[in-house]
Design an enzyme around this catalytic site. Structure first.
Site, short mmCIF file in Angstrom:
data_model
loop_
_atom_site.label_atom_id
_atom_site.label_comp_id
_atom_site.label_asym_id
_atom_site.label_seq_id
_atom_site.Cartn_x
_atom_site.Cartn_y
_atom_site.Cartn_z
N ASN A 133 5.23 -1.53 0.42
CA ASN A 133 5.98 -1.73 1.23
C ASN A 133 6.37 -0.81 2.06
O ASN A 133 7.44 -0.15 2.33
CB ASN A 133 7.30 -2.50 0.87
N LYS A 190 6.82 -1.27 4.88
CA LYS A 190 8.18 -1.40 6.49
C LYS A 190 7.17 -1.30 7.81
O LYS A 190 5.51 -1.68 7.77
CB LYS A 190 9.00 -0.99 6.14
N HIS A 202 13.01 -9.87 1.59
CA HIS A 202 13.08 -9.11 1.43
C HIS A 202 14.96 -8.84 2.18
O HIS A 202 14.93 -9.69 2.91
CB HIS A 202 12.14 -7.96 2.08
N GLU A 206 15.84 -6.56 4.15
CA GLU A 206 15.97 -6.29 5.24
C GLU A 206 15.20 -7.34 5.84
O GLU A 206 16.20 -7.68 7.42
CB GLU A 206 14.76 -5.14 6.28
N GLU A 242 15.51 -6.16 -7.06
CA GLU A 242 15.93 -4.94 -6.10
C GLU A 242 17.10 -4.68 -5.32
O GLU A 242 17.79 -5.33 -4.29
CB GLU A 242 14.97 -4.83 -4.30
N GLY A 288 17.03 2.69 0.32
CA GLY A 288 16.96 3.43 1.14
C GLY A 288 17.75 4.16 1.19
O GLY A 288 18.00 5.10 2.48
N SER A 298 14.45 2.61 -3.99
CA SER A 298 14.62 4.02 -3.42
C SER A 298 13.35 5.34 -4.96
O SER A 298 13.86 5.75 -5.72
CB SER A 298 15.40 4.64 -3.85
C1 PEP Z 1 11.52 -1.43 -0.09
O1 PEP Z 1 11.16 -1.46 0.85
O2 PEP Z 1 12.13 -2.79 -0.78
C2 PEP Z 1 12.71 -0.31 -1.46
C3 PEP Z 1 12.49 -0.69 -2.36
O3 PEP Z 1 12.82 0.18 -0.29
P1 PEP Z 1 13.30 2.18 -0.50
O4 PEP Z 1 11.40 2.69 -1.18
O5 PEP Z 1 12.35 3.42 0.69
O6 PEP Z 1 14.20 1.69 -1.25
#
Ligand code: PEP
Length: 243
Positions: A11, A13, A88, A90, A159, A165, A201
């Site tokens: 992803n 983003k 997601h 976000e 998640e 992040g 992460s």
């Molecule tokens: C995500 O965007 O779903 C995500 C897991 O981001 P990150 O790997 O940066 O934590």
């Protein structure tokens, strides 16, 4: 090179800044089993590059017509998209997506023949018991109007929001009971064994800890996926472990 059907979802983003950079990133992730999810504006350019990896979207809308700025799952399908990230954190936090919206998006993606990757996770780090309660409540709210058959086509991404992040990935011993509860919930609902992946992460340094578990069907990589060296290192590590 890849022999099983586990998923490595990248992803990006809202990255990178230019089509030229997106092309470079796409080349680095063009490996079987990888799902590349660029920003929508780069989907068609990335589609031209991918030969082994699949194309994924980060979002989608359930209708076509007078919805300025949106793009439908049917349109995504015609652009070569096979998977779509839905719900997601976000999108939930910054763009007000709630369970009702998420249910509509899942149904619409499925109707268009796109596999939804539905993100679910608790907000704060807490006990595993509390996390399971939060996750199951969210699952309960997410599938309004979706048939039993279609439920079996959903991919879930566990998640934990506190891990996204932040550089603080959830350890495997915490992830496994939560994924197991999600799997039981979906099995009771649909009678199908669906794919459940982990995100939060994930990095070249910690990805191996998830790869060793037969109960995790893949990883969703956010921040690290927009970095050519890090995404290549993650793919390399997973393949060396036959993930
Ligand atoms: C995500 O965007 O779903 C995500 C897991 O981001 P990150 O790997 O940066 O934590």
């Amino acid at each position: 090179m890849k022999t099983n059907n586990k998923l490595i979802v990248m992803n990006w983003k809202c990255n990178p800044r230019s089509i030229a950079e997106a092309r470079v990133l796409a080349v680095a992730s063009d490996v079987r089993g990888v799902v590349v999810c660029p920003p929508s504006v780069f989907l068609c350019s990335v589609a031209q590059i991918l030969k082994q990896a699949s194309l994924g979207a980060q979002n989608g809308f359930w209708a076509e017509g007078a919805y300025t700025g949106e793009y439908s799952f049917g349109q995504l399908k015609s652009a070569g998209v096979k998977y779509a990230i839905i719900g997601h954190s976000e999108r939930r936090l910054l763009f007000g997506e709630n369970s009702q919206i998420i249910s509509k998006k899942i149904a619409s993606a499925l109707a268009a023949g796109i596999s939804p990757i539905v993100c679910i996770g608790e907000k704060k780090r807490t006990t595993v018991y509390t996390a399971i309660k939060a996750v199951v409540t969210e699952l309960n709210n997410s599938f309004t109007g979706i048939s039993k058959d279609n439920l079996g086509k959903i991919i879930l991404a566990y998640e934990p929001i506190w891990a996204i992040g932040t550089g603080k990935n959830a350890p495997l011993d915490e992830v496994l009971p939560i994924i197991s509860a999600m799997r039981k919930y979906m099995m009771d609902l649909s009678n199908k064994k669906i794919k459940i992946i982990y995100g939060g992460s994930v990095s070249p340094e910690n990805v191996s800890s998830y790869a060793v578990s037969p109960f995790i069907d893949g990883v969703l990589v956010g921040g690290a996926s927009a970095n050519k060296q890090k995404s290549a290192a993650i793919i390399e590590k997973l393949h060396s472990l036959n993930f």
